[in-house]
Write a protein that holds these residues in place. Structure first.
Motif, mmCIF file in Angstrom:
data_model
loop_
_atom_site.group_PDB
_atom_site.id
_atom_site.type_symbol
_atom_site.label_atom_id
_atom_site.label_comp_id
_atom_site.label_asym_id
_atom_site.label_seq_id
_atom_site.Cartn_x
_atom_site.Cartn_y
_atom_site.Cartn_z
ATOM 1 N N ASN A 290 -27.753 0.996 11.331
ATOM 2 C CA ASN A 290 -26.632 1.906 11.437
ATOM 3 C C ASN A 290 -26.242 2.109 12.885
ATOM 4 O O ASN A 290 -26.368 3.202 13.426
ATOM 5 C CB ASN A 290 -27.062 3.254 10.844
ATOM 6 N N PRO A 292 -24.399 2.849 16.397
ATOM 7 C CA PRO A 292 -23.326 3.806 16.700
ATOM 8 C C PRO A 292 -21.952 3.121 16.700
ATOM 9 O O PRO A 292 -21.847 1.944 17.018
ATOM 10 C CB PRO A 292 -23.670 4.281 18.116
ATOM 11 N N GLN A 293 -20.939 3.889 16.330
ATOM 12 C CA GLN A 293 -19.552 3.414 16.393
ATOM 13 C C GLN A 293 -19.127 3.248 17.847
ATOM 14 O O GLN A 293 -19.749 3.823 18.730
ATOM 15 C CB GLN A 293 -18.617 4.449 15.758
ATOM 16 N N GLY A 294 -18.053 2.513 18.052
ATOM 17 C CA GLY A 294 -17.543 2.349 19.418
ATOM 18 C C GLY A 294 -18.526 1.562 20.261
ATOM 19 O O GLY A 294 -19.137 0.617 19.784
ATOM 20 N N CYS A 295 -18.684 1.963 21.506
ATOM 21 C CA CYS A 295 -19.691 1.311 22.345
ATOM 22 C C CYS A 295 -21.072 1.722 21.846
ATOM 23 O O CYS A 295 -21.362 2.898 21.713
ATOM 24 C CB CYS A 295 -19.527 1.740 23.806
ATOM 25 N N ARG A 296 -21.910 0.724 21.578
ATOM 26 C CA ARG A 296 -23.207 1.038 20.977
ATOM 27 C C ARG A 296 -24.130 1.821 21.877
ATOM 28 O O ARG A 296 -25.103 2.394 21.427
ATOM 29 C CB ARG A 296 -23.894 -0.270 20.616
ATOM 30 N N ALA A 309 -16.861 6.454 22.257
ATOM 31 C CA ALA A 309 -17.275 6.635 20.881
ATOM 32 C C ALA A 309 -16.195 6.152 19.918
ATOM 33 O O ALA A 309 -16.462 5.844 18.761
ATOM 34 C CB ALA A 309 -17.591 8.103 20.616
ATOM 35 N N GLU A 312 -14.516 -0.010 20.826
ATOM 36 C CA GLU A 312 -15.588 -0.862 21.285
ATOM 37 C C GLU A 312 -15.098 -1.741 22.433
ATOM 38 O O GLU A 312 -14.124 -2.470 22.274
ATOM 39 C CB GLU A 312 -16.069 -1.731 20.120
#
Ligand SMILES: Nc1ncnc2c1ncn2[C@@H]1O[C@H](COP(=O)(O)OP(=O)(O)OP(=O)(O)O)[C@@H](O)[C@H]1O
Ligand SMILES: Nc1ncnc2c1ncn2[C@@H]1O[C@H](COP(=O)(O)OP(=O)(O)O)[C@@H](O)[C@H]1O
Ligand code: SF4
Ligand code: SF4
Ligand SMILES: [Mg+2]
Ligand SMILES: [Mg+2]
Lengths: 349, 326
Positions: A290, A292-296, A309, A312
């Motif tokens: 799972n 994180p969204q956007g930049c990890r 967030a 990406e």
């Protein structure tokens, strides 16, 4: 062919030996989710160079290596080796290519069958590919033993009779048996004491020169990777976050995660240790099931903003960097920027 | 008086192949509030030495003394050792899973440990103490996570839990055996930071066992370099790195990867078997400076340049050190 016509005429000086494009590898879990071990990685490795691959436990280094070596089928994307697309190749079509890509593994204890003699372990590749037998195979194996610094008279010994460093030499000999073009070294020295580690690093450097080898060198130890690599790719949670020529990565670090990795590396020099910037990242690496969204990296990044967030970042040159230096970050570090005092603010953009 | 004073510690194990002489005459001391790093290749006797001091080696022949606040740990009975372990001497090992019980909640394990040594404390107070400790070592939302099981924690968090347990009773000495070897560098940095902070706060003395010279440079006040069960060199941190004397210390430092490209300088060969150690200096077979005497007589540890804090077990002139520009 039409694609070639529409491409710009700036052909690279040397064709890459390996070209990985947007490779993904997913593993099923017990539930309905998947582990996105490698999640869209693109990179190229030129003939004769050493590409270092660094990142923390579970970030996908070994999985990527196995995708390249065709030990795993990729979930999507393409792996092109010496001009041939490997994904989708049948076992039979892959067979001759298998000889050209070899792997060396971390564990010099676990990767050798304890009940087989060293001569036959090193001779395996010859047997598998039906190349030479009997006295000729033995001579070839003994030549290899000599090349990697093992005593050829120890042909009939068992792995247990060798030290850790010597066992790693056995692994190197086996990988070299079929004169590969590309050797993927997955943590080849991580299990060894420093004095022995240095022996193996020197051996790999000598062999590279002698046999014109191309290496992908995986390690979590940045000082080892810095020593051996021409270029370094930094991986985080299944993705590359920064790729650059070795010294540029250290002198002109752009990605906050790269900087954090560098600053966390203990330096065997008291004066430097006392004076350098220390960035202590908060928290642990998120799960690859799972991410994180956007930049990890935004859940741990000291510079994170709301943008990070939401979207990406792509892996591209940033600021005034040339095409060889690519970074996946919306707010890359400038030279001399102090990251240790940065504070994340996910409300501001 | 030093907090811990170890004299001529010897530990050997009888095995089917012969007697393994794991520790051969080790002497050292640790002062309050100081960090002593013990560094050396695997098998050099680091773990056996410290486990023996805390009464954790079984089936071994042991001799020597280890005075800790007036008590000789080597001759102490099991009950005394049990009382000291935890209360006065905290311990952290490389693999935190092996020292945390998998079937019990983290908080319960810390509470048990506190109550075993402090019979007055109430369950509630012990639990609050446990939560405070977890917060102290940087476990987020400690009050909630106290009821989690070990497998619900990551490796770095488990190691922090181990530190919390080791520090629970505010010990005078913390023995940390490769506490970060299994961790990633960013997590290692967190854990080392926690250890540093706790030392500042409580004045704990630390024996830090490691094979990583980087960790030594970051953490230690004093360093012991071990090889084949014996001390090769001992010195304050900066002397080990910048004014070292022993060829093995020099070999270790030279083996480290340099900035880039250049060939490394490994130590030739590999460590000797501890069953049939040859006479003389244990490093002789790999030493670039070996001469006749080294193969006949074992060099004792003596002062380097007249400094009793800096000792080297080597026959080379003790007035000359490797002058490394600092
Ligand atoms: N066969 C598999 N089945 C399920 N998940 C897997 C499998 N192999 C790897 N993974 C998961 O994929 C992710 C990447 O694993 P990988 O082994 O590639 O990491 P790595 O970067 O090599 O780590 P390390 O430094 O520990 O070797 C991890 O989350 C791992 O748990
Ligand atoms: N229970 C035991 N029985 C026999 N030999 C042992 C035992 N424990 C340790 N040894 C040996 O003692 C030596 C020192 O081990 P150890 O202290 O664990 O090394 P280090 O911690 O420095 O890596 C090694 O040769 C090891 O194999
Ligand atoms: S994109 Fe944002 S969160 Fe990601 S590394 Fe850059 S600054 Fe940090
Ligand atoms: S005593 Fe001799 S062999 Fe041993 S470290 Fe000194 S010079 Fe080398
Ligand atoms: Mg791996
Ligand atoms: Mg040990």
């Amino acid at each position: 062919m039409t694609e070639a016509l529409t491409q710009p005429v700036t052909q690279p000086v040397t064709q890459p030996l390996l070209r990985v494009r947007d490779v993904r590898k997913e593993f099923p879990t017990h539930g309905r989710e998947v582990v996105r071990a490698v999640d869209g990685v693109s990179l190229e490795v030129r003939k004769g160079e050493t590409l270092g691959l660094v990142g923390e436990t579970g970030c996908g280094k070994s999985t990527l290596a196995r995708c390249i070596a065709h030990l795993y089928d990729v979930t999507s994307g393409s792996v092109e080796f010496d001009g041939t697309e490997l994904t989708g190749l049948s076992r039979r079509a892959m067979r001759p290519l298998r000889r050209e890509i070899q792997m060396i593994f971390q564990d010099p204890y676990g990767s050798l069958n304890p009940r087989r003699r060293v001569g036959s372990i090193i001779g395996d590749p010859f047997a598998i590919h039906g190349i030479s037998a009997g006295a000729e195979r033995k001579r070839k194996v003994q030549d290899l033993m000599e090349v990697v610094g093992l005593n050829p008279e120890h042909y009939n010994r068992f792995p247990a009779e060798f030290s850790g460093g010597q066992r790693q030499r056995i692994g190197v000999a086996r990988a070299l048996a079929l004169r590969p073009k590309l050797v993927i070294c997955d943590e080849p020295v991580s299990a060894l004491d420093v004095s022995i580690q240095a022996q193996i690093i020197n051996l790999l450097a000598d062999l590279q020169k002698e046999f014109d080898l191309t290496y992908v060198f995986i390690s979590h130890d940045l000082s080892v990777v810095r020593h051996v690599s021409d270029r370094i790719a930094v991986m985080y949670l299944g993705k590359l976050v920064e790729v650059a020529p070795t010294e540029e990565l250290f002198q002109q670090t752009r990605h906050p995660y790269t900087r954090a990795l560098l600053s966390a590396l203990p330096v065997a020099d008291p004066d430097t240790a006392d004076s350098r910037e220390q960035i202590i990242l908060a928290g642990d690496i998120p799960s690859a099931t799972n991410p994180p969204q956007g930049c990890r990296f935004h859940t741990r990044c000291p510079k994170a903003r709301a943008t990070c967030a939401a979207a990406e970042p792509g892996l591209d040159p940033v600021l005034d960097d040339g095409p060889a230096h690519r970074t996946a970050c919306f707010f890359p570090l400038t030279i001399g920027e102090d990251l240790s005092t940065a504070v994340p603010d996910l409300k501001a953009s | 008086m030093a907090l811990l004073e170890v004299q001529d510690l010897r530990v050997s194990f009888d095995t089917p192949d012969g007697t393994v002489r794991a520790v051969r005459g080790l002497s050292f001391s640790v002062d309050r509030g100081q960090t002593l790093a013990v560094v050396g290749e695997s098998g050099s006797g680091k773990s056996v030495a410290t486990q023996t001091i805390t009464g954790l080696t079984r089936g071994a022949q042991i001799s020597g003394t280890a005075y800790f606040e007036g008590t000789d740990l080597i001759s102490a009975d099991a009950a005394t050792l049990r009382r000291l372990r935890g209360a006065e001497i905290g311990m952290i090992f490389q693999d935190p899973l092996s020292s945390l019980h998998p079937h019990y909640r983290i908080g319960w394990q810390i509470v048990e440990m506190i109550q075993a040594h402090d019979h007055e404390i109430s369950k509630r107070a012990a639990r609050r103490r446990a939560a405070d400790l977890l917060t102290l070592v940087g476990i987020p939302r400690a009050a909630e996570r106290i009821d989690d099981y070990p497998h619900q924690f990551s490796g770095g968090m488990r190691q922090r839990v181990m530190i919390a347990m080791a520090m629970a009773l505010d010990p005078a000495l913390l023995i940390a055996d490769e506490p970060t070897t299994a961790l990633d560098v960013t997590v290692q940095a967190q854990v080392l930071n926690v250890m540093r902070r706790l030392q500042e706060e409580f004045g704990t003395a630390i024996i830090l066992i490691t094979h990583d010279l980087g960790v030594v440079a970051e953490m230690s006040d004093e360093v012991i370099v071990m090889y084949a069960g014996a001390m090769m060199e001992r010195a304050p941190r900066r002397d080990i790195f910048y004014r070292n004397h022993h060829p093995y210390t020099q070999g270790l430092l030279a083996s480290l990867p340099a900035q880039s490209g250049k060939r490394l300088t490994p130590i030739a060969g590999s460590p000797p078997s501890l069953i049939n150690l040859p006479k003389g200096c244990p490093f002789a077979a790999r030493c670039p400076h070996v001469f006749d005497r080294c193969r006949v007589e074992t060099p004792p540890a003596t002062d380097v340049q007249g400094d009793p804090r800096h000792q080297s077990a080597c026959w080379l002139d003790h007035n000359v050190t490797e002058a490394v520009a600092s």
